[in-house]
Scaffold this active site. Structure first.
Site, PDB file in Angstrom:
ATOM      1  N   ASP A  42       0.841  -1.197   0.000  1.00 26.74           N
ATOM      2  CA  ASP A  42       0.000   0.000   0.000  1.00 26.74           C
ATOM      3  C   ASP A  42       0.875   1.246   0.000  1.00 26.74           C
ATOM      4  OD1 ASP A  42      -2.926   1.137   0.792  1.00 26.74           O
ATOM      5  OD2 ASP A  42      -1.356   2.285   1.825  1.00 26.74           O
ATOM      6  N   TYR A  47       2.853   9.952  -0.146  1.00 24.44           N
ATOM      7  CA  TYR A  47       3.919   9.343   0.667  1.00 24.44           C
ATOM      8  C   TYR A  47       5.316   9.623   0.101  1.00 24.44           C
ATOM      9  CZ  TYR A  47       0.145   6.472   2.704  1.00 24.44           C
ATOM     10  OH  TYR A  47      -1.002   6.019   3.313  1.00 24.44           O
ATOM     11  N   LYS A  72      -2.915   5.947  -4.019  1.00 28.11           N
ATOM     12  CA  LYS A  72      -3.994   6.900  -3.740  1.00 28.11           C
ATOM     13  C   LYS A  72      -3.692   8.235  -4.395  1.00 28.11           C
ATOM     14  CE  LYS A  72      -3.875   4.886   0.898  1.00 28.11           C
ATOM     15  NZ  LYS A  72      -2.436   4.521   0.870  1.00 28.11           N
ATOM     16  N   HIS A 105      -7.672   9.674  -1.695  1.00 29.75           N
ATOM     17  CA  HIS A 105      -6.987   9.633  -0.399  1.00 29.75           C
ATOM     18  C   HIS A 105      -7.799  10.321   0.706  1.00 29.75           C
ATOM     19  CE1 HIS A 105      -2.665   9.399   1.384  1.00 29.75           C
ATOM     20  NE2 HIS A 105      -3.572   9.156   2.306  1.00 29.75           N
ATOM     21  N   GLN A 157     -10.541   2.887   3.011  1.00 32.52           N
ATOM     22  CA  GLN A 157      -9.394   2.761   3.910  1.00 32.52           C
ATOM     23  C   GLN A 157      -9.499   3.842   4.990  1.00 32.52           C
ATOM     24  OE1 GLN A 157      -4.634   3.464   3.560  1.00 32.52           O
ATOM     25  NE2 GLN A 157      -5.463   1.953   2.120  1.00 32.52           N
ATOM     26  N   LYS A 235       7.896 -10.198   9.859  1.00 34.74           N
ATOM     27  CA  LYS A 235       7.602 -11.621  10.090  1.00 34.74           C
ATOM     28  C   LYS A 235       6.484 -11.766  11.116  1.00 34.74           C
ATOM     29  CE  LYS A 235      10.778 -14.754  10.410  1.00 34.74           C
ATOM     30  NZ  LYS A 235      11.997 -15.504  10.827  1.00 34.74           N
ATOM     31  N   GLU A 236       6.592 -11.008  12.195  1.00 34.92           N
ATOM     32  CA  GLU A 236       5.599 -11.060  13.267  1.00 34.92           C
ATOM     33  C   GLU A 236       4.202 -10.770  12.729  1.00 34.92           C
ATOM     34  OE1 GLU A 236       4.654  -8.561  17.418  1.00 34.92           O
ATOM     35  OE2 GLU A 236       6.482  -8.162  16.253  1.00 34.92           O
TER      36      GLU A 236
END
Length: 266
Positions: A42, A47, A72, A105, A157, A235-236
């Site tokens: 995303d 950004y 966006k 956005h 979103q 990973k978590e």
């Protein structure tokens, strides 16, 4: 990985959020995530990192059709011609011919929604976007977008985490087969510090972050896009598909909502 079925493809329920990731750090984080198995990225023109995400996508060697890519259009670019120009800039930076999902956005009351959605519909007809969506739309505006758009509005979103209820909006989305994507899903670290969530995490042998993400995606039509730059956190955030929260724990976490926002609103 679990998915939400959209009209033209599947949306992975966990994606990599990239807000505030820029430059080489962003490129490295996205490449690392793709190597770990993320298939949902995303971003947004605002950004200022699409160029580095494009480089990571290219370097990964993963077939474009295997990746669900969202960007966006910023609220100052919602005029018809500006939407199409902004989209072309995003596509060029991301080194791709199309986006899986393109979002407004933020709403802009100075530009007719009809004008923006007309441009997005044209982009879809040109094959430059597969799905149309919005971001930071409340129910009334989402309802208006649905009534105007020639194509389905498949996603909204919004900020969503245990400290901020989105119950009414989520119910509306569920009833209309609209995916709700949760940004700031961990409330920028505040949610994982809640004693209740820490206790539930200990019970399942999971981390507090994993419990919060599981709570989100265990709700029908909910997607979460936690930002993570480190290998450990990436990973978590992926390791949440091997357990389920009880209904009692789901309700207890929902009970933490107190209208607390962590993202600034336009």
């Amino acid at each position: 990985m679990e998915y939400i079925q959209l009209p033209e493809g599947k949306m992975p329920v966990i994606g990599l959020g990239t807000w505030d990731l820029r430059g080489v750090q962003c490129e490295k984080a996205v490449l690392q995530a793709l190597e770990l198995g993320y298939r949902h990225i995303d971003t947004a023109e605002f950004y200022d990192n699409e160029e580095f995400i494009g480089k990571a996508l290219r370097r990964s060697g993963i077939a474009r059709e295997e990746i669900f890519l969202t960007s966006k259009v910023w609220y100052t670019h919602l005029r018809y011609a500006e939407v199409l120009k902004a989209l072309d800039r995003s596509l060029e930076k991301l080194q791709t011919d199309y986006l899986d999902l393109y979002l407004i956005h933020w709403p802009n009351s100075e530009v007719p929604l009809e004008e923006t959605l007309q441009a997005m519909a044209e982009a879809k007809e040109q094959g430059k976007i597969r799905h149309i969506g919005v971001s930071n739309f409340e129910i009334d505006l989402l309802e208006k977008a649905i009534s105007i758009s020639p194509y389905p509005v498949v996603n909204d979103q919004v900020e969503y985490h245990p400290l901020l209820s989105q119950k009414e909006l989520l119910t509306y989305c569920q009833n209309h087969r609209i995916a709700l994507t949760a940004y700031c899903p961990l409330a920028r670290g505040r949610a994982v510090r809640e004693p209740l969530i820490r206790d539930i995490a200990a019970k399942y042998g999971k981390t507090p972050a994993q419990v919060v993400l599981r709570w989100l995606i265990q709700q029908k039509m909910v997607v979460a896009i936690p930002k993570a730059a480190s290998l450990e956190h990436q990973k978590e955030n992926l390791e949440i598909f091997d357990f389920q929260l009880t209904e009692e724990d789901m309700q207890a976490i929902s009970g933490l909502a107190r209208g607390e926002r962590v993202a600034s609103r336009l």
